[in-house]
Design a protein around this motif. Structure first.
Motif, PDB file in Angstrom:
ATOM      1  N   GLU A   1     -88.521  51.441  44.568  1.00  0.00           N
ATOM      2  CA  GLU A   1     -89.328  51.919  45.688  1.00  0.00           C
ATOM      3  C   GLU A   1     -88.409  52.723  46.602  1.00  0.00           C
ATOM      4  O   GLU A   1     -87.409  52.195  47.093  1.00  0.00           O
ATOM      5  N   THR A   2     -88.714  53.995  46.827  1.00  0.00           N
ATOM      6  CA  THR A   2     -87.916  54.827  47.730  1.00  0.00           C
ATOM      7  C   THR A   2     -88.579  54.825  49.100  1.00  0.00           C
ATOM      8  O   THR A   2     -89.749  55.177  49.223  1.00  0.00           O
ATOM      9  N   ARG A   3     -87.808  54.426  50.101  1.00  0.00           N
ATOM     10  CA  ARG A   3     -88.345  54.258  51.450  1.00  0.00           C
ATOM     11  C   ARG A   3     -87.557  55.161  52.410  1.00  0.00           C
ATOM     12  O   ARG A   3     -86.340  55.025  52.550  1.00  0.00           O
ATOM     13  N   PHE A   4     -88.256  56.091  53.070  1.00  0.00           N
ATOM     14  CA  PHE A   4     -87.573  57.057  53.925  1.00  0.00           C
ATOM     15  C   PHE A   4     -87.283  56.476  55.302  1.00  0.00           C
ATOM     16  O   PHE A   4     -88.135  55.836  55.925  1.00  0.00           O
ATOM     17  N   THR A   5     -86.047  56.725  55.741  1.00  0.00           N
ATOM     18  CA  THR A   5     -85.582  56.252  57.039  1.00  0.00           C
ATOM     19  C   THR A   5     -84.382  57.105  57.444  1.00  0.00           C
ATOM     20  O   THR A   5     -83.712  57.675  56.575  1.00  0.00           O
ATOM     21  N   PRO A   6     -84.091  57.242  58.739  1.00  0.00           N
ATOM     22  CA  PRO A   6     -82.894  58.004  59.134  1.00  0.00           C
ATOM     23  C   PRO A   6     -81.639  57.455  58.469  1.00  0.00           C
ATOM     24  O   PRO A   6     -81.540  56.251  58.197  1.00  0.00           O
ATOM     25  N   TRP A   7     -80.663  58.333  58.231  1.00  0.00           N
ATOM     26  CA  TRP A   7     -79.469  57.957  57.480  1.00  0.00           C
ATOM     27  C   TRP A   7     -78.756  56.747  58.067  1.00  0.00           C
ATOM     28  O   TRP A   7     -78.449  55.797  57.349  1.00  0.00           O
ATOM     29  N   LYS A   8     -78.485  56.750  59.350  1.00  0.00           N
ATOM     30  CA  LYS A   8     -77.697  55.663  59.937  1.00  0.00           C
ATOM     31  C   LYS A   8     -78.404  54.320  59.782  1.00  0.00           C
ATOM     32  O   LYS A   8     -77.780  53.306  59.468  1.00  0.00           O
ATOM     33  N   ARG A   9     -79.722  54.300  60.015  1.00  0.00           N
ATOM     34  CA  ARG A   9     -80.475  53.052  59.884  1.00  0.00           C
ATOM     35  C   ARG A   9     -80.505  52.599  58.432  1.00  0.00           C
ATOM     36  O   ARG A   9     -80.284  51.424  58.127  1.00  0.00           O
ATOM     37  N   GLY A  10     -80.782  53.539  57.526  1.00  0.00           N
ATOM     38  CA  GLY A  10     -80.831  53.185  56.116  1.00  0.00           C
ATOM     39  C   GLY A  10     -79.499  52.664  55.612  1.00  0.00           C
ATOM     40  O   GLY A  10     -79.444  51.699  54.842  1.00  0.00           O
ATOM     41  N   TYR A  11     -78.413  53.313  56.040  1.00  0.00           N
ATOM     42  CA  TYR A  11     -77.078  52.882  55.630  1.00  0.00           C
ATOM     43  C   TYR A  11     -76.801  51.458  56.119  1.00  0.00           C
ATOM     44  O   TYR A  11     -76.305  50.609  55.360  1.00  0.00           O
ATOM     45  N   ALA A  12     -77.131  51.181  57.383  1.00  0.00           N
ATOM     46  CA  ALA A  12     -76.896  49.853  57.944  1.00  0.00           C
ATOM     47  C   ALA A  12     -77.716  48.795  57.212  1.00  0.00           C
ATOM     48  O   ALA A  12     -77.211  47.700  56.909  1.00  0.00           O
ATOM     49  N   GLU A  13     -78.967  49.103  56.916  1.00  0.00           N
ATOM     50  CA  GLU A  13     -79.827  48.135  56.238  1.00  0.00           C
ATOM     51  C   GLU A  13     -79.369  47.886  54.804  1.00  0.00           C
ATOM     52  O   GLU A  13     -79.420  46.752  54.315  1.00  0.00           O
ATOM     53  N   ALA A  14     -78.897  48.927  54.129  1.00  0.00           N
ATOM     54  CA  ALA A  14     -78.392  48.749  52.771  1.00  0.00           C
ATOM     55  C   ALA A  14     -77.072  47.982  52.777  1.00  0.00           C
ATOM     56  O   ALA A  14     -76.817  47.151  51.899  1.00  0.00           O
ATOM     57  N   ALA A  15     -76.238  48.264  53.757  1.00  0.00           N
ATOM     58  CA  ALA A  15     -74.942  47.582  53.833  1.00  0.00           C
ATOM     59  C   ALA A  15     -75.109  46.078  54.042  1.00  0.00           C
ATOM     60  O   ALA A  15     -74.378  45.280  53.440  1.00  0.00           O
ATOM     61  N   ASP A  16     -76.086  45.685  54.873  1.00  0.00           N
ATOM     62  CA  ASP A  16     -76.233  44.243  55.150  1.00  0.00           C
ATOM     63  C   ASP A  16     -77.234  43.555  54.225  1.00  0.00           C
ATOM     64  O   ASP A  16     -77.446  42.349  54.321  1.00  0.00           O
ATOM     65  N   GLY A  17     -77.855  44.328  53.328  1.00  0.00           N
ATOM     66  CA  GLY A  17     -78.744  43.720  52.348  1.00  0.00           C
ATOM     67  C   GLY A  17     -80.186  43.598  52.791  1.00  0.00           C
ATOM     68  O   GLY A  17     -80.991  42.969  52.101  1.00  0.00           O
ATOM     69  N   THR A  18     -80.553  44.207  53.922  1.00  0.00           N
ATOM     70  CA  THR A  18     -81.955  44.206  54.346  1.00  0.00           C
ATOM     71  C   THR A  18     -82.807  44.971  53.331  1.00  0.00           C
ATOM     72  O   THR A  18     -83.950  44.604  53.061  1.00  0.00           O
ATOM     73  N   VAL A  19     -82.255  46.079  52.795  1.00  0.00           N
ATOM     74  CA  VAL A  19     -82.836  46.752  51.636  1.00  0.00           C
ATOM     75  C   VAL A  19     -81.804  46.704  50.524  1.00  0.00           C
ATOM     76  O   VAL A  19     -80.650  46.326  50.742  1.00  0.00           O
TER      77      VAL A  19
END
Length: 261
Positions: free
Chosen positions: A77-95
């Motif tokens: 599932e590709t979910r669009f979000t601003p880069w900084k938010r997406g990076y933070a969420e991927a780094a901490d495992g939220t996505v």
């Protein structure tokens, strides 16, 4: 009870073995448990297009990810979000990860990197009026003769200019940056090549460009989501097959991009 002929048993065993092998190749962990793998994407045409036009094109990365999912059985599932938010969420495992990112040492503890799915170019776009002196590195932009330098907010390129102590100002997005460059509001734009050229080509415009570096980028899966590590071999196998059979080249050409190696 009648006994099946020996050759029939052998055939049955062979057929069963082939079916088991096929299932083991096609069914990924995410497909087996019904789990979707959520990847954060930032709007970055032509790689990732949040609002597709009438042609329905979603971006080279999104098209590649969908094809990888089709070949592996992984439900992306590709979910669009601003880069900084997406990076933070991927780094901490939220996505579960990022649609794509470049390798950096500080990212290695946070992400599993698949094999490359594309190449990104970084460099300087020049206003047509600008007197272009030789530029081999960012340090060359410190010379006053080079004129005003701009960058788009939110990318790590802004931090690179700050670290190099290059006077600059930041604008809110690629479209605004291109329009300001065309209107001679500044002399040079430090940018990723793909999004600026994609917008400019759509308008039939071509601006001078000096490449400073080019590097591969990858699907980046979060190390804070344990289920992600087992997916990497299947994804890499699909990527290798797509490169071998020309699928990646076809995707790149569909967006006017240079095929990857």
């Amino acid at each position: 009870m009648m006994r099946a002929p020996l050759h029939g048993l052998r055939l049955l065993g062979l057929t069963t073995g082939l079916l088991v092998a096929a299932v083991s190749v096609c069914v990924s962990p995410s497909a087996a448990d019904g789990r979707r793998v959520v990847l954060a994407c930032n709007d970055f045409p032509p790689l990732k297009i949040e609002h597709p036009g009438p042609d329905g094109r979603q971006g080279t990365d999104v098209d590649a990810i969908q094809e990888i999912g089709r070949r592996t059985g992984i439900m992306f599932e590709t979910r669009f979000t601003p880069w900084k938010r997406g990076y933070a969420e991927a780094a901490d495992g939220t996505v579960d990860g990022l649609c794509s990112c470049s390798y950096r040492e500080d990212r290695a503890p946070l992400f599993h990197f698949t094999d490359a799915i594309g190449e990104t170019s970084v460099g300087i776009f020049h206003a047509r009026h600008a007197e272009i002196h030789p530029i081999a590195s960012l340090a060359d932009l410190t010379h006053e003769a080079q004129g005003k330098v701009a960058v788009v907010k939110g990318y790590n390129l802004e931090a690179e200019l700050e670290e190099a102590k290059i006077p600059h100002f930041a604008v809110s997005g690629d479209q605004q940056a291109l329009e300001m460059l065309r209107n001679d509001r500044f002399d040079h734009l430090y940018s990723f090549r793909a999004p600026i050229e994609f917008i400019a080509d759509h308008d039939g415009d071509h601006l001078p460009y000096t490449e400073l570096r080019s590097s591969p980028y990858f699907i980046c899966l979060s190390k804070n989501v344990p289920e992600m590590a087992p997916l990497v071999p299947a994804i890499n196998k699909a990527i290798a097959a797509m490169k071998a059979d020309g699928t990646f080249d076809a995707i790149q050409r569909r967006y006017g991009q240079t095929p990857i190696n």
